[in-house]
Design an enzyme around this catalytic site. Structure first.
Site, short mmCIF file in Angstrom:
data_model
loop_
_atom_site.label_atom_id
_atom_site.label_comp_id
_atom_site.label_asym_id
_atom_site.label_seq_id
_atom_site.Cartn_x
_atom_site.Cartn_y
_atom_site.Cartn_z
N SER A 1 11.08 3.05 27.01
CA SER A 1 10.52 1.75 26.60
C SER A 1 10.63 1.05 27.92
CB SER A 1 11.60 1.20 25.75
OG SER A 1 12.95 0.84 26.36
N LYS A 2 10.28 -0.42 27.64
CA LYS A 2 10.26 -1.15 28.82
C LYS A 2 11.46 -1.16 29.77
CE LYS A 2 7.68 -5.22 29.91
NZ LYS A 2 7.15 -4.54 31.03
#
Ligand code: GLU
Length: 478
Positions: free
Chosen positions: A245-246
């Site tokens: 994810s980010k």
């Protein structure tokens, strides 16, 4: 008989295209191109709250940038809601589904009761057994209802293309809702109807969809439709083994694009994250990947995203960029800086060539062009103390400049001549050439590393070289 696979990529447009999604798209694309089928794009935009036009645009742009050409028109799921409802109606008619009139409060009570009795199913199926008279009466009274699929499967088994035999206790699943009380279809229904209508015979998607697949099989069976083959791709994880994810840095295609990763390199890297070729080859163009691809060699275990490997692969793809490909990008960069390429093209090309093997992203590479135009503003500290602060350095470079003028008056400013002059000058002073070369590099590029100094000096031209040395003189010790 040759099998052809009709596949699709079916993103929900609620953000940027995640690299996990891009990998799913790529693997579907490879399967279609390798086996001569079709690769469709379906935008699953029925969740009006979360879907945005902006995201749809971003997803399409990202797929175009990656070069994953699709077949046919884009299918928008939101435009097919009537058809989804119609299928729910058919399932009601054939008795594979039933109307559930339970209110949200009743459902909550049932869920609570199931929790307390440790039952698997949270809905007890009570509306399944309503008499036709009762149903009639409820409808007349205008009571809202959802539509539930009857789940009598006991067990559902299928052979996953990647995971092999998968068996799920269908008993553990409720009679799940396929049409909500407000008339909107549930994801499971829409996906099945669309996949069926689009002729999809292979569904390749992330393993987070495994339970969805078992539910969807029940709908296929209830409609008497052929069940497609399923393949669940392992997830892409960050280094902490959590879903990428980010938090792990860049996670969307656009972020990698902005960082100067080439589309061919991202495809190459993502392809190898999902599938292993037969041999040791690691660098592929998209077409080469289609050629080498084999559905039997998709990975079962999850893959950790390795940024270093991506950068390495990117560096290899940078090796194949041609000047006509680089030139427009460079021109844009120069324009942004208010600079023109006019008359400088051949020098710039030679200059950029010097850096090709030294960079791992396109962005890094384009940035190097600044050095062609700008004299260094700062010199790395460690370089200054190591190379500028030795006694006599300024004097040495003052003399070197004089010698430059002397030697290069009539001579061609060319790398071998430049090298010869430095070596002769150093020898005459009884110094190793390195004593000059290291501070010279720092003066020219502000750093202690650069491509070959003589080539660099040659392409920068005498004027810039002299100017940069003069600019550095005040930082050198006398
Ligand atoms: N729209 C779903 C998602 O983005 C994928 C559905 C599918 O591939 O069947 O996760």
């Amino acid at each position: 008989m040759k099998v052809t696979y009709q596949v699709r990529f079916a993103p929900s447009p609620s953000g940027w295209l995640h690299v996990g999604g891009a990998r799913t798209a790529l693997i579907n694309y490879l399967a279609a191109r390798k086996y001569g089928g079709k690769f469709y794009l379906r935008i699953e935009d029925t969740d009006l709250q979360r879907s945005t036009d902006e995201s749809i645009g971003q997803i399409i742009e990202a797929l175009d940038w990656l070069g994953l050409e699709r077949d046919g028109e884009i299918v928008y799921q939101s435009k097919r809601i009537e058809r989804h409802r119609q299928v729910a109606g058919e399932l009601l008619k054939t008795g594979h589904a039933y109307r559930c009139f339970c209110t949200p409060q009743e459902l909550e009570q049932k869920r609570e009761a199931a929790r307390q009795n440790k039952e698997n199913r949270s809905y007890d199926g009570s509306c399944r057994y309503l008499s036709s008279g009762q149903i009639e009466q409820n409808l007349k009274a205008g009571l809202p209802f959802s539509v539930r699929l009857k789940n009598d499967a006991g067990r559902i088994g299928f052979t996953d293309l990647i995971r092999g035999s998968v068996e799920v206790e269908a008993d553990l699943m409720d009679d799940f809702i396929i049409l909500r009380a407000d008339g909107t279809p549930v994801y499971q229904l829409s996906v099945v109807v669309d996949d069926h209508d689009m002729g999809i015979n292979l569904v390749l998607r992330g393993e987070d969809h495994l339970t969805n697949s078992t539910k969807q099989i029940l709908i296929y069976q209830a409609m008497g439709w052929a069940v497609p083959q399923f393949g669940h791709l392992s997830l892409i994880l960050g280094t902490d083994k959590k879903r990428l994810s980010k938090r792990h840095g860049a996670a969307s295609v656009q972020e990698f694009q902005a960082r100067g990763i080439l589309p061919s390199a991202l495809n190459n890297y993502l392809g190898l994250l999902g599938w292993s070729p037969y041999d040791e080859q690691e660098i592929y163009t998209l077409d080469e990947m289609v050629e080498a691809f084999d559905l039997d060699r998709l990975h079962r275990s999850s893959a950790v995203f390795d940024e270093k490997k991506l950068l390495w692969i990117n560096g290899k793809h940078i090796a194949n960029i041609t000047w006509p490909q680089l030139k427009p990008l460079l021109r844009t960069r120069l324009q942004q800086r208010g600079l023109e390429m006019n008359g400088l093209e051949s020098g710039l090309q030679t200059f950029m060539e010097l850096f090709r093997v030294r960079v791992s992203t396109l962005e890094d590479w384009l940035q190097q062009s600044d050095l062609f135009f700008d004299d260094p503003e700062i010199y790395t500290e460690s370089g200054v103390s190591k190379y500028f602060q030795n006694e006599g350095t300024a004097t040495l470079f003052g003399e070197y400049l004089k010698n430059l003028d002397l030697v290069f008056g009539p001579l061609v400013w060319q790398d071998q001549e430049i090298e010869k002059q430095i070596r002769e000058f150093a020898a005459a002073k009884g110094l190793a050439a390195g004593k000059l070369i290291h501070p010279l590099r720092l003066a020219l590029v502000g750093k202690t590393e650069s491509p070959g100094i003589f080539e660099l000096m040659s392409v920068l031209g005498k004027e810039k070289v002299v100017r940069r040395i003069k600019k550095a003189l005040p930082y050198m010790q006398h």
